[in-house]
Design a protein around this motif. Structure first.
Motif, PDB file in Angstrom:
ATOM      1  N   UNK A 420      36.229  38.650  45.863  1.00 36.47           N
ATOM      2  CA  UNK A 420      37.135  37.443  46.312  1.00 36.47           C
ATOM      3  C   UNK A 420      38.650  37.957  46.076  1.00 36.47           C
ATOM      4  N   UNK A 421      39.525  37.703  46.994  1.00 36.03           N
ATOM      5  CA  UNK A 421      41.043  38.010  46.584  1.00 36.03           C
ATOM      6  C   UNK A 421      42.054  37.201  47.231  1.00 36.03           C
ATOM      7  N   UNK A 422      43.128  37.484  46.962  1.00 39.73           N
ATOM      8  CA  UNK A 422      44.247  36.913  47.538  1.00 39.73           C
ATOM      9  C   UNK A 422      45.638  37.937  47.373  1.00 39.73           C
ATOM     10  N   UNK A 423      46.436  38.200  48.580  1.00 39.01           N
ATOM     11  CA  UNK A 423      47.443  38.841  48.612  1.00 39.01           C
ATOM     12  C   UNK A 423      48.456  38.208  49.149  1.00 39.01           C
ATOM     13  N   UNK A 424      49.755  38.478  48.873  1.00 37.62           N
ATOM     14  CA  UNK A 424      50.745  37.640  49.291  1.00 37.62           C
ATOM     15  C   UNK A 424      51.854  38.657  49.817  1.00 37.62           C
TER      16      UNK A 424
END
Length: 465
Positions: A420-424
């Motif tokens: 699971x991940x999050x990029x901005x």
């Protein structure tokens, strides 16, 4: 007892090498994600003949001759002409509407789209540009016009380049993908893994680039020759045996598939060549071929199935003395799926199945993988463009063909890996910004040697042009 550096520990090293390669692959996939068809004369004539034989079109046409100032009737006639594929007739009707009311912005929008479909890009731009900031249009329509203008510039140029690049630093809590527990299996008995093989935190500096070149054949259908070059390098701060260099090049023609019925659709065939350096030494050379079909059915849903075959030639090195046993073919079938949920939220997914053969049965395996991302655009605190947050999740199942007798004679390796991940992505300038990514991944396995978890965070400036 301690596990000695024999073929089983070398197998562990090769497994860590494969995990390092996957980190590089996923970084380049994100880079590619962040890095767009006309009617010929014979098709136009066929569409005109179809319009002439259409009873509804003929009835509306006769009524329009009697009431040329009836704008509503003219709109109905233009829409029917588009439905039967006679874009030239629709253009004539819309231009007549503008004669009576030259301020109708949406008529100019439709004319721009029709001229674009006919491959008359200069005429299309002449209608799009004056209304690109019109208040009468919705934000989505203005965004659509901007996309058209970019694509028109691209198509009016015989050769186009696009480049995405990033440099940055990354921290990983388990950079070598060591097992979660030092108690592992060796030749079907319990073994205590030496500290050097256990999970180790480390950081690295990295750089990546995706370069795309398109040569337009200029036949008004949108047929092109497309080439892509992907580059990646990471330098570990401590675990230098995981220093990773990657290069891959693919090239081949892309032909418009259904330029009228499904604008933007295409089919592509290509050849592939690439290589990997690991720990400062040549590790893998690969070559092959593939084919894909790109089908953007609507703004909300598109599909790109693909198939590839590669020959993989691994080289033994001091750090990876058994890598050569992985040499063999790999077949891949899969699909990229994409679309939008709203004007501000997009979605994309990638599904793939690999069948890889090695020189030994316990180096042969198949995988199933799925990754899903949800790019969300919003107005940020600063910057010239909107920010993009990209939550993502993925799953991969690795299933090996046979047990590795140096680890277990009875249990074949099957791994279930999750992430699971999050990029901005924060734009700072028209062409560059700052990308931050966090990801947590973990693996369950039939063998404790391959169960791990890893937290990573990376940050660095990116550029696209």
């Amino acid at each position: 007892m301690l596990v000695k550096r024999d073929i089983s520990s070398s197998f562990n090293a090769d497994r860590r090498a494969r995990q390092a390669l996957r980190v590089g692959w996923r970084a380049l996939l994100l880079a590619g994600a962040l890095a767009l068809s006309g009617v010929g004369g014979a098709q136009a004539a066929e569409a005109t003949a179809l319009a002439d034989s259409d009873a509804e079109f003929n009835a509306l046409f006769q009524q329009s001759l009697k009431r040329p100032a009836d704008v509503d009737l003219a709109f109905r006639l233009a829409r029917r002409a588009i439905e039967v594929g006679d874009y030239e007739a629709a253009i004539g009707v819309y231009e007549r509407i503008l004669f009576y009311d030259p301020k109708l912005v949406r008529v100019k929008l439709e004319l721009g789209r029709l001229y674009y479909r006919l491959g008359a890009y200069e005429s299309a731009r002449a209608y799009f540009q004056p209304i690109s900031d019109a208040a009468a249009l919705t934000p989505a329509e203005r965004e659509n016009i901007a996309a058209y203008l970019v694509e028109i510039d691209r198509r009016l140029s015989t050769t186009q380049w696009s480049i995405y690049g990033q440099v940055g630093v990354r921290y990983q809590s388990n950079a070598n993908y060591g097992p979660s527990n030092r108690l592992v299996i060796g030749q079907d008995v319990g073994a205590l893994l030496p500290p050097s093989y256990a999970a180790q935190a480390d950081g690295n500096a990295f750089a990546l680039a995706s370069i795309r070149h398109v040569y337009d054949f200029g036949n008004q259908r949108g047929d092109v020759w497309e080439s892509n070059l992907n580059l990646y390098y990471s330098q570990q701060f401590q675990l230098e045996q995981l220093n990773l260099g990657f290069v891959e090049f693919n090239t081949g023609p892309r032909f418009a598939l259904l330029p009228d019925a499904l604008p933007g659709s295409s089919v592509r065939a290509y050849v592939i060549a690439g290589g990997v350096a690991l720990g400062g030494e040549g590790y893998l050379g690969t070559y092959g071929a593939g084919a894909s079909i790109y089908a953007p059915f609507s703004r909300w849903f598109g599909l790109e199935p693909f198939v590839e075959i590669r020959q993989r030639d691994y080289q033994n090195t001091a750090d990876y003395p058994t890598a050569g046993f992985q040499t063999g073919e790999m077949w891949t079938v899969g699909a990229n799926v994409f679309g939008r949920v709203t004007d501000d939220i997009g979605w994309r997914a990638r599904l793939s199945y690999n069948d890889a053969s090695g020189q030994l049965p316990w180096y042969s395996y198949n995988t199933f993988a799925v990754d899903v991302a949800l790019p969300i655009e919003f107005q940020g605190l600063w910057g010239v463009k909107r920010w993009v947050a990209i939550p993502s999740a993925g799953y991969t199942r690795y299933s090996y063909d046979a047990p590795n007798p140096f680890i277990s004679k009875f249990t074949a390796q099957v791994d279930n890996q999750y992430r699971v991940g999050l990029a901005l992505d924060v734009p700072v300038h028209e062409q560059w910004g700052l990308l931050t990514q966090i990801q947590y991944s973990w693996s369950d396995s039939t063998l404790p040697n391959y169960a791990f978890d890893n937290f990573s965070v990376s940050v660095g400036p990116n550029v696209r042009f």
